[in-house]
Motif scaffolding. Structure first.
Motif, PDB file in Angstrom:
ATOM      1  N   ILE A  43      18.131  -3.040 -62.759  1.00 46.81           N
ATOM      2  CA  ILE A  43      17.212  -2.219 -62.792  1.00 46.81           C
ATOM      3  C   ILE A  43      18.136  -1.635 -63.761  1.00 46.81           C
ATOM      4  O   ILE A  43      19.109  -2.071 -63.611  1.00 46.81           O
ATOM      5  N   GLY A  44      18.121  -1.103 -65.236  1.00 44.91           N
ATOM      6  CA  GLY A  44      18.779  -0.573 -65.557  1.00 44.91           C
ATOM      7  C   GLY A  44      19.911  -1.813 -66.686  1.00 44.91           C
ATOM      8  O   GLY A  44      21.285  -2.055 -66.157  1.00 44.91           O
ATOM      9  N   CYS A  45      18.777  -2.527 -67.077  1.00 41.92           N
ATOM     10  CA  CYS A  45      19.456  -3.799 -67.633  1.00 41.92           C
ATOM     11  C   CYS A  45      19.807  -3.765 -69.192  1.00 41.92           C
ATOM     12  O   CYS A  45      20.854  -4.954 -68.735  1.00 41.92           O
ATOM     13  N   GLY A  46      20.104  -3.324 -69.465  1.00 45.06           N
ATOM     14  CA  GLY A  46      20.949  -2.678 -70.694  1.00 45.06           C
ATOM     15  C   GLY A  46      21.010  -3.552 -71.586  1.00 45.06           C
ATOM     16  O   GLY A  46      19.369  -4.216 -72.015  1.00 45.06           O
ATOM     17  N   ASN A  47      21.477  -4.410 -72.835  1.00 41.80           N
ATOM     18  CA  ASN A  47      21.762  -5.228 -73.291  1.00 41.80           C
ATOM     19  C   ASN A  47      21.236  -6.560 -73.511  1.00 41.80           C
ATOM     20  O   ASN A  47      21.402  -7.533 -73.613  1.00 41.80           O
ATOM     21  N   GLY A  48      21.009  -6.736 -71.395  1.00 44.96           N
ATOM     22  CA  GLY A  48      20.241  -8.058 -71.118  1.00 44.96           C
ATOM     23  C   GLY A  48      21.536  -9.435 -70.648  1.00 44.96           C
ATOM     24  O   GLY A  48      21.250 -10.709 -70.847  1.00 44.96           O
ATOM     25  N   HIS A  49      22.557  -8.560 -71.028  1.00 49.72           N
ATOM     26  CA  HIS A  49      23.284  -9.975 -70.818  1.00 49.72           C
ATOM     27  C   HIS A  49      23.782 -10.289 -69.358  1.00 49.72           C
ATOM     28  O   HIS A  49      24.042 -11.624 -68.807  1.00 49.72           O
ATOM     29  N   GLY A  50      22.945  -9.175 -68.217  1.00 52.21           N
ATOM     30  CA  GLY A  50      23.153  -9.534 -66.888  1.00 52.21           C
ATOM     31  C   GLY A  50      22.018 -10.465 -66.345  1.00 52.21           C
ATOM     32  O   GLY A  50      22.180 -11.643 -66.286  1.00 52.21           O
ATOM     33  N   ALA A  51      20.565 -10.127 -67.631  1.00 49.77           N
ATOM     34  CA  ALA A  51      19.678 -11.393 -67.637  1.00 49.77           C
ATOM     35  C   ALA A  51      19.974 -13.012 -67.815  1.00 49.77           C
ATOM     36  O   ALA A  51      20.026 -13.395 -67.456  1.00 49.77           O
ATOM     37  N   TYR A  52      21.328 -12.241 -68.848  1.00 46.82           N
ATOM     38  CA  TYR A  52      21.069 -14.099 -69.227  1.00 46.82           C
ATOM     39  C   TYR A  52      22.009 -14.897 -68.263  1.00 46.82           C
ATOM     40  O   TYR A  52      21.634 -16.217 -67.777  1.00 46.82           O
ATOM     41  N   LEU A  53      22.732 -14.036 -67.732  1.00 48.66           N
ATOM     42  CA  LEU A  53      24.188 -14.320 -66.297  1.00 48.66           C
ATOM     43  C   LEU A  53      22.802 -15.154 -65.487  1.00 48.66           C
ATOM     44  O   LEU A  53      23.334 -15.808 -64.684  1.00 48.66           O
ATOM     45  N   LEU A  54      21.700 -14.177 -64.839  1.00 50.69           N
ATOM     46  CA  LEU A  54      21.493 -14.408 -63.600  1.00 50.69           C
ATOM     47  C   LEU A  54      19.519 -15.391 -63.861  1.00 50.69           C
ATOM     48  O   LEU A  54      20.202 -15.968 -63.140  1.00 50.69           O
ATOM     49  N   ILE A  72      16.866  -2.445 -74.419  1.00 49.56           N
ATOM     50  CA  ILE A  72      15.719  -3.098 -74.754  1.00 49.56           C
ATOM     51  C   ILE A  72      15.358  -3.928 -76.187  1.00 49.56           C
ATOM     52  O   ILE A  72      15.282  -5.195 -76.048  1.00 49.56           O
ATOM     53  N   GLU A  73      15.099  -3.013 -77.062  1.00 51.71           N
ATOM     54  CA  GLU A  73      15.369  -3.657 -78.314  1.00 51.71           C
ATOM     55  C   GLU A  73      16.393  -5.021 -78.083  1.00 51.71           C
ATOM     56  O   GLU A  73      16.110  -6.162 -78.728  1.00 51.71           O
ATOM     57  N   LYS A  74      18.222  -4.416 -78.332  1.00 48.22           N
ATOM     58  CA  LYS A  74      18.484  -5.764 -78.086  1.00 48.22           C
ATOM     59  C   LYS A  74      18.630  -6.759 -77.508  1.00 48.22           C
ATOM     60  O   LYS A  74      19.052  -8.051 -77.315  1.00 48.22           O
ATOM     61  N   ALA A  75      18.134  -6.574 -75.548  1.00 46.96           N
ATOM     62  CA  ALA A  75      17.915  -7.500 -74.929  1.00 46.96           C
ATOM     63  C   ALA A  75      17.262  -8.551 -75.687  1.00 46.96           C
ATOM     64  O   ALA A  75      16.877  -9.427 -75.799  1.00 46.96           O
ATOM     65  N   ARG A  76      15.755  -8.057 -76.318  1.00 47.08           N
ATOM     66  CA  ARG A  76      14.778  -9.068 -76.331  1.00 47.08           C
ATOM     67  C   ARG A  76      14.931  -9.738 -77.825  1.00 47.08           C
ATOM     68  O   ARG A  76      14.964 -10.422 -77.757  1.00 47.08           O
ATOM     69  N   GLY A  77      15.796  -8.676 -78.382  1.00 47.99           N
ATOM     70  CA  GLY A  77      16.640  -9.753 -79.616  1.00 47.99           C
ATOM     71  C   GLY A  77      17.330 -10.561 -79.141  1.00 47.99           C
ATOM     72  O   GLY A  77      17.365 -11.748 -80.025  1.00 47.99           O
ATOM     73  N   ARG A  78      18.243 -10.627 -78.643  1.00 45.22           N
ATOM     74  CA  ARG A  78      19.607 -11.454 -77.587  1.00 45.22           C
ATOM     75  C   ARG A  78      18.659 -12.797 -76.618  1.00 45.22           C
ATOM     76  O   ARG A  78      19.082 -13.921 -76.940  1.00 45.22           O
ATOM     77  N   HIS A  79      18.240 -12.403 -76.327  1.00 50.50           N
ATOM     78  CA  HIS A  79      17.244 -13.637 -75.330  1.00 50.50           C
ATOM     79  C   HIS A  79      15.256 -13.074 -75.097  1.00 50.50           C
ATOM     80  O   HIS A  79      14.747 -12.639 -73.845  1.00 50.50           O
ATOM     81  N   PRO A  80      14.227 -13.342 -76.459  1.00 54.44           N
ATOM     82  CA  PRO A  80      13.036 -13.626 -76.419  1.00 54.44           C
ATOM     83  C   PRO A  80      13.223 -13.973 -75.464  1.00 54.44           C
ATOM     84  O   PRO A  80      11.488 -13.760 -74.768  1.00 54.44           O
ATOM     85  N   GLN A  81      13.345 -15.032 -74.699  1.00 56.66           N
ATOM     86  CA  GLN A  81      12.671 -16.246 -73.077  1.00 56.66           C
ATOM     87  C   GLN A  81      12.487 -15.032 -72.012  1.00 56.66           C
ATOM     88  O   GLN A  81      11.444 -15.643 -71.437  1.00 56.66           O
ATOM     89  N   TYR A  82      13.204 -13.844 -72.104  1.00 53.58           N
ATOM     90  CA  TYR A  82      13.122 -13.057 -70.704  1.00 53.58           C
ATOM     91  C   TYR A  82      12.119 -12.357 -70.806  1.00 53.58           C
ATOM     92  O   TYR A  82      12.342 -11.406 -72.102  1.00 53.58           O
ATOM     93  N   GLN A  83      11.981 -11.455 -69.978  1.00 52.90           N
ATOM     94  CA  GLN A  83      11.366 -10.322 -70.076  1.00 52.90           C
ATOM     95  C   GLN A  83      12.066  -9.326 -69.710  1.00 52.90           C
ATOM     96  O   GLN A  83      12.576  -8.673 -69.060  1.00 52.90           O
ATOM     97  N   PHE A  84      11.056  -8.050 -70.576  1.00 57.37           N
ATOM     98  CA  PHE A  84      12.307  -7.118 -70.395  1.00 57.37           C
ATOM     99  C   PHE A  84      11.514  -5.548 -70.454  1.00 57.37           C
ATOM    100  O   PHE A  84      10.128  -6.003 -71.456  1.00 57.37           O
ATOM    101  N   LEU A  85      11.426  -5.087 -70.316  1.00 54.65           N
ATOM    102  CA  LEU A  85      10.019  -3.460 -70.118  1.00 54.65           C
ATOM    103  C   LEU A  85      11.552  -2.025 -70.309  1.00 54.65           C
ATOM    104  O   LEU A  85      12.439  -1.945 -69.180  1.00 54.65           O
ATOM    105  N   VAL A  86      10.777  -1.549 -71.142  1.00 56.86           N
ATOM    106  CA  VAL A  86      11.016   0.043 -71.031  1.00 56.86           C
ATOM    107  C   VAL A  86      10.554   1.357 -70.185  1.00 56.86           C
ATOM    108  O   VAL A  86       9.371   0.594 -70.033  1.00 56.86           O
ATOM    109  N   GLN A  87      11.196   1.103 -69.382  1.00 58.25           N
ATOM    110  CA  GLN A  87      10.635   1.773 -67.775  1.00 58.25           C
ATOM    111  C   GLN A  87      11.814   2.784 -67.308  1.00 58.25           C
ATOM    112  O   GLN A  87      12.884   2.601 -67.274  1.00 58.25           O
TER     113      GLN A  87
END
Ligand SMILES: C[S@@+](CC[C@H](N)C(=O)[O-])C[C@H]1O[C@@H](n2cnc3c(N)ncnc32)[C@H](O)[C@@H]1O
Length: 198
Positions: A43-54, A72-87
């Motif tokens: 929750i509140g994943c920001g630019n996706g660095h936590g996604a990358y680490l997890l 979410i735009e940044k997160a998707r741009g950097r890590h297109p393989q993971y699932q991100f939602l604006v929510q």
């Protein structure tokens, strides 16, 4: 609530990434964070660095959500393989009851005046016995920080002690708690048969 421009930029700085990688994730791991083969919600994943680490630990599924489109735009741009939602985290109705093994938050509840609703939702989406990992700053530190650095956090009654009490009242057991200079970090577990205080 959306971040101020100052905080938005700070969250994308090398020191933020360094802290999350070498400090926060290892502390959570010592508390028992192990996402291998687990269904994980950040929750509140920001630019996706936590996604990358997890995702280095091969969860069964990972979803990161954030209320800010820009994040979410940044997160998707950097890590297109993971699932991100604006929510907005106060409404997790798109996730089923007892559908997640792990919910994790790196410093987000203090941005949400209705933080209790988020905890209610986490309680609902976690499986019995599932873990909620959360780190948040202390209320007084936040006020001092905003006084000096003008990050503009929202007015809220959020506080570490209040969060702890609310977690317990919603049937969570506090398994671990660790003070660090910026944040207090927790692992809370949803009871196998939750009991609510009335
Ligand atoms: C301090 S930043 C932390 C970002 C990231 N977790 C990190 O550690 O770098 C807080 C994040 O919470 C998000 N946020 C604030 N209110 C939210 C809400 N109601 N629902 C979901 N995300 C929210 C912000 O957009 C921001 O990305």
């Amino acid at each position: 609530m959306k971040l101020s421009e100052l905080e938005f930029r700070a969250m994308d700085s090398p020191w933020r990434k360094w802290g999350q990688r070498y400090f926060e994730i290892p502390i959570f791991q010592r508390m028992g964070l192990d996402v291998r083969d687990k269904d994980v919600l950040e929750i509140g994943c920001g630019n996706g660095h936590g996604a990358y680490l997890l995702n280095q630990s091969s969860p069964r599924s990972y979803v990161g959500l954030d209320v800010m489109e820009e994040q979410i735009e940044k997160a998707r741009g950097r890590h297109p393989q993971y699932q991100f939602l604006v929510q907005d985290a106060t409404d997790l109705s798109q996730f089923g009851e007892a559908s997640k093994d792990v919910v994790i938050i790196f410093g987000v509840l203090h941005h949400i005046p209705e933080w209790r609703k988020v905890i209610d939702e986490i309680q609902r989406v976690l499986r019995p016995g599932g873990s909620f990992f959360v780190e948040e700053p202390r209320g007084l530190d936040l006020k001092l920080f905003d006084f000096f650095f003008r990050w503009g956090h929202p007015d809220s009654d959020f506080g570490i002690q209040r969060m702890e009490e609310y977690l317990k009242s919603r049937g969570f057991k506090i398994c671990n708690k660790q003070w660090t200079p910026l944040m207090t970090m927790y692992r809370a577990q949803k009871a196998l048969q939750p009991k609510y205080e009335t």
